[in-house]
Design an enzyme around this catalytic site. Structure first.
Site: not given
Length: 404
Positions: A76, A204, A296, A300, A387
């Site tokens: 991704h 999200y 979550p 991480k 990220y």
């Protein structure tokens, strides 16, 4: 009669932290024994988050454990955020030339177990009555029972990789330890479903009534979550209610409606943040969830566990090569800055994406931050740096040196 075992490092816990540490130490010629309270079948099947940072994959490449991951993982560039019925893609790869990898933690743990078996070194599953002793001395030992037989491991050091509820956290002297906590007033109701992912990367959905999360485990298998009150009874939610609420919170004008299908697994996960400082005491070192918990939201946990293993591997390697204890003494102060960066990132995502209160002020603040993330190149890049994975604090293996 107790069976005596002598090793250099006793590792308690056969999750990502313990098994990665064992492999890195094996490659440096350092002897270890790994023990795990669960069965091998349970550990291999245990479902956990599966977003792996580029930094973590680079390390797994270095220690020869990324072969299957590289072949099978979904690669991704970033993730999607949806709000106001509009979908935005945060493409971190275009700024950083790095990726995130979707590869189930159970798959990674299976690779690590196979690698451990290949070394021929001890890995004991279904260990009961595990206890740690004399961590304040130079002769700590671990006792446990397997198949009805008592064992005692005498080691130089003990690595506690047995999770938040494990025995290693309990071995710390509370008067010499600070534990920072933050508990959130909501949980994630999670499902594993036989459906087609709604987007080609995780998403999200920030809705005024609460978050929904949509990720994938393959082309026809999805992992999805709903924000629910912290004390929710999972049994009160029917499949129909779950899909109805997931569809409502993820509704968009620029994408088809969320596909529904068979729900094959459910879970309920509370959200909390925990950091133990220091992450060591005497001969005992805590790694992963034994030392810290992250919500979550930022994915991480697994990555921090392997970061901890990298730092401890470096310190142990330096000690056994030179006799110098400095890097081991500084384990906590070396590992904790990256832990707190991950906590800050997770807090940022958690407070922006979840409904925190009932007033309109909360939603407008969240909306303003979402707008910045999706309209500012600088904000997008800053999110992507964490990220996709900040550098690990140390290399896993110290520079070649020899004992004077």
């Amino acid at each position: 009669m107790t069976h005596e075992i002598r090793t250099q490092v006793a590792i308690i816990g056969a999750g990502p932290a313990g098994l990665t540490l064992a492999q890195m130490l094996h490659l440096q010629g350092i002897d270890t024994v790994v023990i795990e309270r669960q069965s091998q079948a349970h550990v291999r099947a245990r479902i956990r988050a599966g977003v792996i940072e580029q930094t973590t994959v680079d390390l797994l490449d270095e220690i020869g454990l990324a072969g299957r991951l590289r072949r099978e993982a979904l690669v991704h560039n970033g993730f999607y955020i949806r709000f106001d019925r509009t979908t935005h893609h945060l493409d971190f790869h275009r700024h950083l030339d790095r990726h995130a990898f979707v590869y189930g933690q159970s798959e990674l743990v299976a690779d690590l177990i196979d690698a451990r078996h290949a070394t021929g070194r001890p890995l004991h599953f279904e260990a009961t009555d595990v206890s740690v002793h004399d961590i304040g001395t130079d002769a700590p030992f671990v006792e446990f029972v397997v198949d009805g037989r008592a064992h005692r491991i005498r080691a130089d050091f003990v690595a506690g990789c047995d999770g938040f509820h494990g025995i290693c956290r309990q071995a710390l002297d509370p008067d010499r330890t600070t534990v920072a906590n933050r508990t959130y007033p909501f949980a994630w109701l999670g499902i594993l479903a036989r459906t087609t992912p709604v987007t080609d990367e995780g998403m999200y959905c920030a809705h005024p009534d609460g978050l929904s999360v949509h990720s994938m485990r393959g082309p026809h298998l999805t992992r999805q979550y709903l924000q629910v009150p912290a004390h929710t009874d999972l049994g009160t939610w029917s499949d129909e209610q779950i899909w109805r609420e997931l569809r409502r919170r993820s509704a968009a004008d620029d994408h088809p409606e969320l596909e529904t299908g068979e729900i094959i697994e459910r879970s309920l996960a509370p959200l909390r943040s925990v950091v133990t400082d220091p992450m060591q005491q005497g001969a005992l070192f805590l790694l992963g969830d034994a030392a810290h918990i992250v919500p979550p939201t930022g994915a991480k946990g697994l990555n921090l566990a392997i970061s901890d293993a990298c730092v401890l591997s470096h310190g142990l390697g330096h000690y056994y090569a030179t006799g110098d204890h400095t890097a081991l003494d500084r384990y906590s102060e070396t590992a904790l800055p990256r832990v707190w960066q991950a906590q800050a990132f997770s807090w940022n995502l958690t407070t922006t994406l979840h409904r925190l209160g009932d007033d309109g002020f909360d939603w407008h603040l969240r909306h303003a931050r979402l707008t910045r993330w999706t309209s500012s190149v600088h904000e997008e890049r800053a999110l992507g740096e964490v990220y996709l994975g900040l550098p690990f604090p140390t290399p896993w293996r110290p520079r070649a040196t020899s004992r004077a």
